[in-house]
Design an enzyme around this catalytic site. Structure first.
Site: not given
Lengths: 396, 106
Positions: B104-106
């Site tokens: 996932g993205c941060v």
């Protein structure tokens, strides 16, 4: 003279500007994590590749967001940054702190982390850089005791952010601080427990100067504006003309809609052509003031280029009165998020979804009428198309 | 690669504790691992419902489902998800279900 361990990073200390290398070296005096971080960064510069592994899932109890897992891919060389997680701490709205709050925050981070901070990055949060997995929960507990909470990360509502607004600026058209704080408290669940296809950012600017760059950096931008005529003090206009600026070339000629005339004695504004960009008010702040009926323009779809290219937000509500408890605003956010969450693909931002399915579908789904202010590029092809049932066949 | 020992068996995991050899997953692994994700006692029927759902989805599509889909398909809300798995669906539930680490993205 001893040979430096970090010759490439040392270059970044040269010059008159502040240097993060200098700060990190200072931190390295007392923090082994900061020291290894410096050495790993030097290796990254040398190898021309980042030495962090991709991703990492760590967290604290009850929260799915707020901590970003980081691991070194060379723990053999840099054991002190084997785990180097980032904690995002929700900033006080407008970034107003008392010094004791800042001291508390730094004490907590000295105890649990590398002592390095980033205040404030693009998200707006307090970024605490570098801690180990076993410190996460105790650090979070100490932060909570000091009155702080974690912010958003991952596919969650990100920490809402606002300009300093009425805290320091007399041109604020809305109370950006209160709107931001109110939304932050209202949407705690969506911020701490990621549930969306991707990130969702809300930023609030109190006027069109857009000091938090909400139009470029947020999926949901709230930008203060006004209705009615710009308030003019002609005496002050004359004072500017005499002492400070060339009103014709610097104000009238640079007005994007050319809605002003200056005859050497009096400034005339054709308010019906004004787009309330703030240019003239910025230049002659003693002579001009925003109109008396204040509110905000709501825009959606802004984002930086990651999966697809960058987008600027575009107008969906030209004017909305913003008064506590901001029910109309929250209802709109809920409808938008619900539609996006239902239809968005994984890692698809709101602006990308609207581009894929069309503004017409978006407007119908969230119950907004199409209005001329939504036209993004005037005099090009319109992007709002009629629904089939809206077109009646001509009967002879 | 770190190793953990659960119920007398050894498993290779990554630094976040996600199982590396997905075919080694079994129910004893999930049960013995649960306490590390703040779940006390025996996994309930509701836990297993979610774990089995995640495994079936992963086997079919090769990725973990989106949260909204989980909630819709199982008829539960976010509050219930976090009651069952206090460290969250991405960290706690996927880990116990033996899925590879969600990206996932941060």
């Amino acid at each position: 003279m001893a040979k430096s361990d970090t010759p490439l990073l040392d270059e970044l200390e040269k010059g008159k500007w502040p240097s993060f290398v200098k700060d990190m070296k200072q931190a390295a005096q007392k923090s082994p994590m900061a020291e290894d971080l410096l050495r790993q960064l030097e290796l990254s510069y040398k190898d021309k590749i980042g030495h962090w592994k991709h991703g990492g899932i760590v967290g604290v109890k009850g929260y799915g967001a707020g901590v970003i897992g980081r691991y070194s891919d060379r723990p053999d060389l840099f054991p002190n940054v084997q785990a180097f997680h980032t904690m995002r701490v929700n900033h006080p709205t407008g970034w107003f702190y008392k010094t004791d709050a800042l001291r508390n925050l730094c004490d907590v981070w000295d105890k649990h982390g590398s002592s390095l901070t980033n205040m404030h990055g693009a998200t707006g949060d307090v970024i605490l850089l570098g801690t180990k997995t076993e410190h996460l929960q105790s650090c979070f507990d100490d932060l909570s005791a000091a009155g702080f909470d974690l912010g958003g990360s991952g596919s969650a509502l990100r920490t809402p952010s606002a300009c300093v607004g009425p805290g320091r600026c007399e041109w604020a058209c809305v109370d950006s601080l209160d709107v931001c704080y109110n939304l932050t408290m209202h949407y705690q669940d969506k911020m701490h427990r990621p549930m969306f296809p991707y990130k969702f950012k809300i930023k609030v600017s109190a006027c069109a100067n857009d000091c938090v760059a909400s139009i470029a950096r947020s999926d949901f931008s709230v930008i203060g504006t006004w209705k009615g005529d710009i308030q003019i003090n002609q005496k002050e206009v004359l004072a500017y003309a005499v002492s400070a600026i060339n009103i014709q070339t610097e104000v009238c000629d640079l007005c994007p809609t050319k809605c002003m005339e200056w005859n050497g004695k009096e400034l005339k504004i054709y308010n019906e052509d004004c787009t309330r960009c703030m240019h003239c008010i910025n230049l002659m702040s003693k002579a001009l003031r925003p109109g008396k009926e204040r509110g905000a323009t709501i825009l959606v779809g802004g984002k930086a280029p990651i999966v697809q290219g960058a987008l600027l937000s575009w107008v969906i509500v030209p004017f909305m009165k913003l008064e506590p408890p901001y029910t109309e605003l929250k209802d709109l956010i809920d409808r938008i998020q619900d539609w996006w969450d239902e239809h968005g693909k994984s890692r698809e931002r709101l602006g990308e979804l609207i581009t894929r399915l069309g503004m017409r579908v978006f407007l119908r789904a969230v119950g907004l009428p199409a209005v001329p202010q939504m036209v993004k590029a005037p005099r090009t092809n319109p992007y709002v198309f009629f629904w089939p049932e809206e077109i009646q066949k001509e009967v002879k | 690669m770190p190793q953990i020992e659960l119920a007398g068996k050894k498993y290779e995991v990554d630094e976040d504790g996600f199982l590396q050899e997905l075919d080694k997953w079994n129910e004893e692994f999930a049960q013995a691992y649960a306490h590390t994700e703040d779940i006390e006692g025996t996994l309930t029927e509701e836990h297993w419902k979610l774990i089995n759902y995640l495994r079936n989805y992963y086997q079919q599509f090769g990725i973990a489902p989106m949260i909204r889909k989980i909630c819709k398909d199982l008829g539960i809300d976010m509050k219930k998800l976090y009651e069952l798995f206090p460290t969250g669906p991405a960290k706690g539930a996927c880990k116990l279900a033996g899925l590879s680490k969600p990206t996932g993205c941060v």
